[in-house]
Design a protein around this motif. Structure first.
Motif, short mmCIF file in Angstrom:
data_model
loop_
_atom_site.label_atom_id
_atom_site.label_comp_id
_atom_site.label_asym_id
_atom_site.label_seq_id
_atom_site.Cartn_x
_atom_site.Cartn_y
_atom_site.Cartn_z
N ARG A 211 0.83 -1.21 0.00
CA ARG A 211 0.00 0.00 0.00
C ARG A 211 0.86 1.26 0.00
O ARG A 211 0.50 2.27 -0.59
CB ARG A 211 -0.91 0.01 1.24
CG ARG A 211 -2.09 -0.93 1.15
CD ARG A 211 -3.00 -0.78 2.36
NE ARG A 211 -4.19 -1.59 2.21
CZ ARG A 211 -4.69 -2.38 3.15
NH1 ARG A 211 -4.09 -2.46 4.33
NH2 ARG A 211 -5.79 -3.08 2.92
N LYS A 212 1.98 1.20 0.65
CA LYS A 212 2.86 2.36 0.76
C LYS A 212 4.08 2.23 -0.16
O LYS A 212 5.08 2.92 0.02
CB LYS A 212 3.31 2.53 2.21
CG LYS A 212 2.16 2.87 3.17
CD LYS A 212 2.64 3.11 4.58
CE LYS A 212 1.58 3.77 5.45
NZ LYS A 212 0.33 3.01 5.57
N GLY A 213 3.97 1.34 -1.15
CA GLY A 213 5.12 1.05 -2.02
C GLY A 213 5.62 2.26 -2.77
O GLY A 213 6.83 2.46 -2.91
N GLY A 214 4.69 3.10 -3.25
CA GLY A 214 5.10 4.31 -3.96
C GLY A 214 5.76 5.31 -3.04
O GLY A 214 6.79 5.91 -3.39
N ALA A 215 5.18 5.49 -1.85
CA ALA A 215 5.73 6.45 -0.89
C ALA A 215 7.13 6.04 -0.43
O ALA A 215 7.99 6.90 -0.20
CB ALA A 215 4.80 6.57 0.31
N GLU A 216 7.36 4.74 -0.29
CA GLU A 216 8.67 4.25 0.12
C GLU A 216 9.75 4.70 -0.88
O GLU A 216 10.83 5.17 -0.49
CB GLU A 216 8.65 2.72 0.22
CG GLU A 216 9.96 2.12 0.71
CD GLU A 216 9.90 0.61 0.89
OE1 GLU A 216 10.94 0.02 1.25
OE2 GLU A 216 8.83 0.01 0.66
N ILE A 217 9.42 4.62 -2.17
CA ILE A 217 10.37 5.03 -3.20
C ILE A 217 10.52 6.55 -3.22
O ILE A 217 11.63 7.08 -3.35
CB ILE A 217 9.94 4.47 -4.56
CG1 ILE A 217 10.10 2.95 -4.55
CG2 ILE A 217 10.75 5.08 -5.70
CD1 ILE A 217 9.51 2.23 -5.74
N VAL A 218 9.40 7.27 -3.09
CA VAL A 218 9.45 8.74 -3.04
C VAL A 218 10.37 9.20 -1.91
O VAL A 218 11.18 10.12 -2.08
CB VAL A 218 8.04 9.33 -2.85
CG1 VAL A 218 8.11 10.82 -2.52
CG2 VAL A 218 7.20 9.12 -4.12
#
Length: 308
Positions: A211-218
């Motif tokens: 769920r937070k995969g995009g935020a982790e990369i950001v």
């Protein structure tokens, strides 16, 4: 024989990498368009000069003029602002809504028969805007969501079990946001239900990480967001149309009564082939799963309601 023509709107990291994947797969000739002068031209020329090395024959051109996109079979919209640390996808709502609307008007003016694939965040809302603006049939407009989200979830599972990424299959439903719904019950490893291989605690942690995969990369990148996996995911969707593959993929599709929802785009499994979204597949959801899906879709509706 006429080649397929693929237009990619936005020559940033996502758009340029889409062009890279499309050329490597030889899906057709490619037009990379951006408002910034020189950027699409330079990246297109760079990709063309890789062709003798990599052995693909796609013709890639960069432009700032929508006339050059005329007659496109597929248009991928990546244009828009990227997230910064601390921002949710929804924070991009007002910044990107106008961009998507303007881009879509230009697309349908020059390519009225195109399939439009939307990547711009918040993607379910952006896809809704593109659909309403374009006047195209709902099978011709859909967005990136579950292919990417499921790829992230599948990656974590494959690494946990030290198995091939190819042997993990899964669906992620709902809006492409923090309340997306990774479907553990419909996740398999080589045909084996994942719940028989990984403990509930570990699976719960992987669901949250997906769920937070995009935020982790950001948070790692500081300026900008993910682009390799998103671009690979949307080009898989494009490939399914151009090759009429009829694969079952989770995409942001227009719902017309499926899952009890209408006039909304949300991540659902669908058959993707030569006619775009050929049909939405309704999974048999239990009460908890259906409740989570409804909550996620309501978040998309709330964002649409904020648009002027």
């Amino acid at each position: 024989m006429k080649r397929n023509k693929i237009t990619i709107v936005g020559a940033g990291h996502v758009g340029a990498t889409c062009a890279h994947w499309a050329a490597a797969k030889e899906l057709g000739d490619i037009v990379l368009i951006d408002v910034a002068e020189g950027i699409p031209q330079g990246k297109a020329l760079d990709l063309m000069q890789a062709a003798p090395v990599e052995g693909y024959d796609s013709i890639i051109v960069g432009t700032n003029n929508y006339e050059d996109t005329a007659g496109s079979d597929i248009v991928v919209i990546t244009a828009g602002m990227a997230r910064k640390p601390g921002m949710s996808r929804d924070d991009l709502l007002n910044m990107n809504a106008g961009i998507v609307r303007s881009v879509t008007e230009q697309i349908v003016r020059y390519s009225p028969d195109a399939y439009i694939l939307v990547v711009t965040n918040p993607v379910d809302v952006s896809t809704y805007i593109a659909y309403k603006t374009s006047g195209l049939a709902p099978n011709r407009v859909f967005g990136l969501s579950g292919v990417l989200d499921a790829a992230r979830f599948r990656t974590f599972i494959a690494r946990e079990l030290n198995v091939s990424f190819e042997d993990v299959t899964s669906f992620v439903l709902g809006g492409h946001g923090d309340d997306m719904v990774p479907m553990v019950r419909y996740t398999y490893v080589g045909g084996i239900p994942v719940e028989k291989l990984i403990s509930k605690d570990r699976l719960d942690a992987m669901v949250e990480r997906a769920r937070k995969g995009g935020a982790e990369i950001v948070n790692y990148l500081k300026s900008g967001s993910a682009y390799y996996a998103p671009s690979a995911s949307v080009m898989q969707m494009a490939e399914c149309i151009l090759k009429d593959k009829k694969r079952i993929l989770p995409v942001s599709a227009y719902l017309q009564g499926e899952y009890g929802e209408t006039d909304i785009f949300a991540g659902v499994p669908a058959v993707i082939g030569g006619n775009g979204v050929e049909r939405v597949i309704e999974l048999d959801l239990n009460e908890e799963e259906m409740s989570a899906l409804k909550k996620s879709i309501q978040s998309v509706r709330n964002n649409i309601a904020k648009l002027s």
